[in-house]
Design an enzyme around this catalytic site. Structure first.
Site, PDB file in Angstrom:
ATOM      1  N   TYR A  31       0.831  -1.201   0.000  1.00 42.70           N
ATOM      2  CA  TYR A  31       0.000   0.000   0.000  1.00 42.70           C
ATOM      3  C   TYR A  31       0.864   1.249   0.000  1.00 42.70           C
ATOM      4  O   TYR A  31       2.073   1.197   0.216  1.00 42.70           O
ATOM      5  CB  TYR A  31      -0.928   0.003   1.218  1.00 42.70           C
ATOM      6  CG  TYR A  31      -0.228   0.326   2.527  1.00 42.70           C
ATOM      7  CD1 TYR A  31      -0.319   1.601   3.088  1.00 42.70           C
ATOM      8  CD2 TYR A  31       0.528  -0.628   3.193  1.00 42.70           C
ATOM      9  CE1 TYR A  31       0.337   1.900   4.283  1.00 42.70           C
ATOM     10  CE2 TYR A  31       1.170  -0.344   4.381  1.00 42.70           C
ATOM     11  CZ  TYR A  31       1.070   0.926   4.927  1.00 42.70           C
ATOM     12  OH  TYR A  31       1.718   1.225   6.100  1.00 42.70           O
ATOM     13  N   LYS A 144       6.583  -1.952   1.843  1.00 40.26           N
ATOM     14  CA  LYS A 144       5.417  -1.368   2.510  1.00 40.26           C
ATOM     15  C   LYS A 144       4.247  -2.347   2.405  1.00 40.26           C
ATOM     16  O   LYS A 144       3.280  -2.149   1.661  1.00 40.26           O
ATOM     17  CB  LYS A 144       5.073  -0.006   1.907  1.00 40.26           C
ATOM     18  CG  LYS A 144       4.262   0.892   2.837  1.00 40.26           C
ATOM     19  CD  LYS A 144       4.214   2.310   2.298  1.00 40.26           C
ATOM     20  CE  LYS A 144       3.348   3.221   3.146  1.00 40.26           C
ATOM     21  NZ  LYS A 144       3.915   3.454   4.495  1.00 40.26           N
ATOM     22  N   GLU A 176      13.270   2.371  13.488  1.00 43.30           N
ATOM     23  CA  GLU A 176      12.342   3.420  13.067  1.00 43.30           C
ATOM     24  C   GLU A 176      11.159   3.421  14.020  1.00 43.30           C
ATOM     25  O   GLU A 176      11.154   2.725  15.034  1.00 43.30           O
ATOM     26  CB  GLU A 176      11.894   3.193  11.624  1.00 43.30           C
ATOM     27  CG  GLU A 176      11.232   1.847  11.393  1.00 43.30           C
ATOM     28  CD  GLU A 176      10.877   1.604   9.925  1.00 43.30           C
ATOM     29  OE1 GLU A 176      10.821   2.575   9.149  1.00 43.30           O
ATOM     30  OE2 GLU A 176      10.641   0.436   9.567  1.00 43.30           O
ATOM     31  N   LEU A 200      11.632   1.152   6.502  1.00 40.76           N
ATOM     32  CA  LEU A 200      11.010   1.595   5.262  1.00 40.76           C
ATOM     33  C   LEU A 200      11.732   2.847   4.774  1.00 40.76           C
ATOM     34  O   LEU A 200      11.901   3.802   5.536  1.00 40.76           O
ATOM     35  CB  LEU A 200       9.534   1.921   5.493  1.00 40.76           C
ATOM     36  CG  LEU A 200       8.793   2.401   4.250  1.00 40.76           C
ATOM     37  CD1 LEU A 200       8.537   1.230   3.304  1.00 40.76           C
ATOM     38  CD2 LEU A 200       7.488   3.091   4.617  1.00 40.76           C
TER      39      LEU A 200
END
Length: 281
Positions: A31, A144, A176, A200
């Site tokens: 997505y 993702k 992250e 990511l």
């Protein structure tokens, strides 16, 4: 609300997803979320390029070209008269009898919709508090993916502690956030985890590092520890929806002065100018 369903624009209530759709049963898909300012999508090309790359990584063939998808998404924004908010789109591998293995003959399904949402003005001005949490996610965080359970649990833990975000720690190093990229500032230099399989490669992350270069702010793409974070002069997060947001407290420990720092503020100003250049010119 009008949504994009494969290549058609339909009312949301008309949409149906099969119970054996692999996105529903396996999280088998990817997505993107794009921020829209003044009716214009910010960095749409970069999001589309990542979408195409990630689809290839998990062996999903797009049902039509990226340029066609772009046309559909721009039309969707217009049809919903979205001024400020988010554009969400995803692709599922398709529908088939439940089996972990998949066929290359499936028909992938693209779905997209818009969401009205204001900028997080208060958080951008005053900063947010966060907690740390073990990074329990899979080892392809650069994709993702719709598989978000690890991130969901960490985000909920943060909310349960009245915090905005969870900073994830793997093997002693900060990777992250549950839905953000994380940075610290020490003696005027930005530190952030390198863009490898453990994080990511955020679109806003890339913009932030470009802006740092333009503003003559040095940065290191190098892992740092939670102790490094606790003792940092500044800390901030970035994401499509949170932009460049100061972090002023981690695990109830004050970061720096407890207020957004000068490096973060300078980057915020540069980011606002970039948005103005792309979306308000």
């Amino acid at each position: 609300m009008i949504i994009l369903y494969h290549d058609r624009f339909i009312e949301r209530q008309e949409a149906n997803v099969d119970i054996e759709d692999r996105a529903y049963q396996f999280g088998d898909g990817i997505y993107e979320v794009v921020r829209v300012y003044g009716g214009k999508p910010f960095c749409l090309q970069e999001h589309l390029e990542r979408f195409e790359r990630n689809a290839s990584e998990i062996r999903i063939s797009l049902p039509y070209s990226i340029s066609q998808l772009e046309e559909h998404l721009l039309q969707l924004i217009k049809q919903n008269q979205l001024a400020d908010g988010n554009l969400y789109f995803q692709i599922s591998r398709g529908t088939s009898p439940r089996n972990h293995a998949f066929s290359d003959q499936l028909q992938p399904l693209i779905i997209a919709y818009t969401q009205t949402s204001s900028r997080p003005v208060k958080e951008l001005e005053y900063g947010v508090g966060v907690i740390s949490d073990p990074d329990i996610r899979w080892l392809r965080c650069d994709i993702k993916s719709l598989n978000l359970l690890g991130a969901v649990l960490s985000k909920q833990k943060a909310i349960d502690h009245q915090c905005h975000e969870a900073i994830l720690v793997r093997d002693g190093h900060v990777t992250e956030g549950s839905s953000t990229n994380i940075y610290i500032v020490k003696e005027g230099t930005i530190w952030t985890h390198p863009a490898n399989h453990l994080i990511l490669p955020g679109i806003t992350r890339a913009i932030t590092l470009q802006l740092a270069t333009q503003c003559n702010i040095p940065f290191n793409e190098k892992p740092f520890t939670l102790e490094d974070l606790y003792t940092a002069d500044e800390c901030f997060l970035t994401s499509t929806t949170m932009e460049i947001c100061p972090i002023v407290q981690v695990d109830q420990k004050q970061i720096g002065s407890g207020m957004p720092g000068p490096v973060t503020k300078k980057l915020q100003e540069a980011f606002n100018q970039e948005v103005a250049n792309q979306c308000h010119s």
